[in-house]
Design a protein around this motif. Structure first.
Motif, short mmCIF file in Angstrom:
data_model
loop_
_atom_site.label_atom_id
_atom_site.label_comp_id
_atom_site.label_asym_id
_atom_site.label_seq_id
_atom_site.Cartn_x
_atom_site.Cartn_y
_atom_site.Cartn_z
N MET A 1 34.33 48.73 22.34
CA MET A 1 33.25 49.48 22.98
C MET A 1 33.34 50.96 22.64
SD MET A 1 32.98 47.77 26.76
CE MET A 1 32.11 46.23 26.99
N THR A 2 32.22 51.65 22.85
CA THR A 2 32.13 53.10 22.63
C THR A 2 32.10 53.78 23.99
OG1 THR A 2 30.91 52.83 20.58
CG2 THR A 2 30.68 54.95 21.70
N ARG A 3 32.87 54.85 24.11
CA ARG A 3 32.87 55.63 25.36
C ARG A 3 31.64 56.53 25.36
NH1 ARG A 3 35.51 60.71 26.73
NH2 ARG A 3 36.13 60.74 28.92
N GLU B 1 34.38 56.42 33.83
CA GLU B 1 34.06 56.37 32.40
C GLU B 1 33.07 55.24 32.17
OE1 GLU B 1 37.27 56.34 29.66
OE2 GLU B 1 38.34 57.97 30.67
N ILE B 2 32.06 55.52 31.35
CA ILE B 2 31.07 54.52 30.97
C ILE B 2 31.29 54.17 29.50
CG2 ILE B 2 28.64 53.88 30.90
CD1 ILE B 2 29.70 54.66 33.70
N TRP B 3 31.54 52.91 29.24
CA TRP B 3 31.72 52.38 27.89
C TRP B 3 30.61 51.37 27.64
CZ3 TRP B 3 36.13 53.35 24.67
CH2 TRP B 3 37.08 54.22 25.24
N SER B 4 30.28 51.15 26.39
CA SER B 4 29.25 50.15 26.10
C SER B 4 29.43 49.58 24.70
CB SER B 4 27.85 50.76 26.22
OG SER B 4 27.62 51.71 25.20
N VAL B 5 28.81 48.42 24.51
CA VAL B 5 28.70 47.84 23.18
C VAL B 5 27.29 47.30 23.05
CG1 VAL B 5 29.57 45.53 23.84
CG2 VAL B 5 29.80 46.32 21.47
N LEU B 6 26.69 47.51 21.89
CA LEU B 6 25.35 47.04 21.61
C LEU B 6 25.42 45.74 20.81
CD1 LEU B 6 23.67 50.42 20.57
CD2 LEU B 6 23.91 49.42 22.86
N ALA B 7 24.40 44.93 20.92
CA ALA B 7 24.41 43.61 20.27
C ALA B 7 24.74 43.67 18.79
CB ALA B 7 23.08 42.90 20.51
N PRO B 8 24.11 44.57 17.98
CA PRO B 8 24.46 44.60 16.56
C PRO B 8 25.93 44.98 16.32
CG PRO B 8 22.39 45.76 16.94
CD PRO B 8 23.00 45.49 18.28
N GLU B 9 26.45 45.86 17.16
CA GLU B 9 27.86 46.25 17.03
C GLU B 9 28.77 45.07 17.36
OE1 GLU B 9 27.13 50.87 18.54
OE2 GLU B 9 27.82 49.35 19.96
N TRP B 10 28.43 44.36 18.42
CA TRP B 10 29.23 43.20 18.82
C TRP B 10 29.22 42.14 17.73
CZ3 TRP B 10 32.80 42.37 22.29
CH2 TRP B 10 33.19 41.06 22.56
N GLN B 11 28.04 41.87 17.18
CA GLN B 11 27.95 40.85 16.15
C GLN B 11 28.75 41.24 14.92
OE1 GLN B 11 23.70 40.83 16.11
NE2 GLN B 11 23.55 39.28 17.72
#
Length: 200
Positions: free
Chosen positions: A164-166, A184-194
């Motif tokens: 994930m990206t912070r 802290e807010i972290w996330s991952v986007l579908a294209p990044e996950w794939q």
């Protein structure tokens, strides 16, 4: 076929349990019928679990345990959240969830908790990987968020391990046991996950 794909096929067929590895750990839906198990689990780790999350303040007796589990059964029925338990050797030791899920807008917030006996075994990382993969592949979720108290090093480490990206820090945004914590807010986007999973 990748390991996660095989696991998802098994999950769709059985709808009961997903093996999280060779250590006997399983991921299963956590339902109102598990109220007694959840209460016993929270009692075993109440102080540890409650350091950064409010779950032990909500699950205090059998009725409150059942009510909390019902609230997630309702979320599952309305496609606005999900709840799964982590069992090792037949004992509930933690859980992962989508606290929120907005399929229309393609966003969800994942979370977790563990009792002390289950820490340091990679259970949360493995379980969260399964539910994120399901949300992105099967439910069309585009963005999965992870909120962690900045002081919760273990939770921040999970976000890093998942790739994930912070996104940033919400300063003193979470009031917990009388103290304001940075989140802290972290996330991952579908294209990044794939891409991380080797999907083309």
């Amino acid at each position: 076929m990748c390991a996660i794909a095989r696991v998802l096929i098994i999950w769709k067929v059985t709808m009961f349990a997903i093996t999280l590895g060779e250590d006997g750990a399983e991921l299963r839906p956590l339902e109102p019928r598990h109220a007694g198990e959840l209460l016993a689990h929270i009692d075993r780790g109440r102080e540890f679990i409650g350091r950064y999350v409010g779950l032990p303040d909500v699950v205090t007796d059998l009725e409150s345990s059942r009510a909390w589990l019902r609230s997630y059964a309702d979320k599952a029925a309305t496609d606005t959240g999900r709840l799964y338990g982590i069992w090792t050797d037949g004992e509930l030791v933690g859980g992962v969830l989508f606290r929120t899920m907005d399929v229309e807008h393609g966003s969800a917030e994942a979370g977790c908790w563990l009792e002390p006996s289950a820490v340091g075994k990679g259970l949360v990382t493995r379980a969260i990987r399964v539910i994120i993969d399901w949300a992105i592949r099967d439910r069309g979720i585009h963005r999965v968020e992870w909120h962690a108290a900045a002081a919760n090093e273990a939770s921040v480490a999970v976000a890093r391990r998942l790739g994930m990206t912070r996104d940033g820090v919400l300063r003193e945004s979470y009031l917990h046991k009388g103290t304001r914590l940075d989140m802290e807010i972290w996330s991952v986007l579908a294209p990044e996950w794939q891409a991380l999973q080797g999907v083309r």
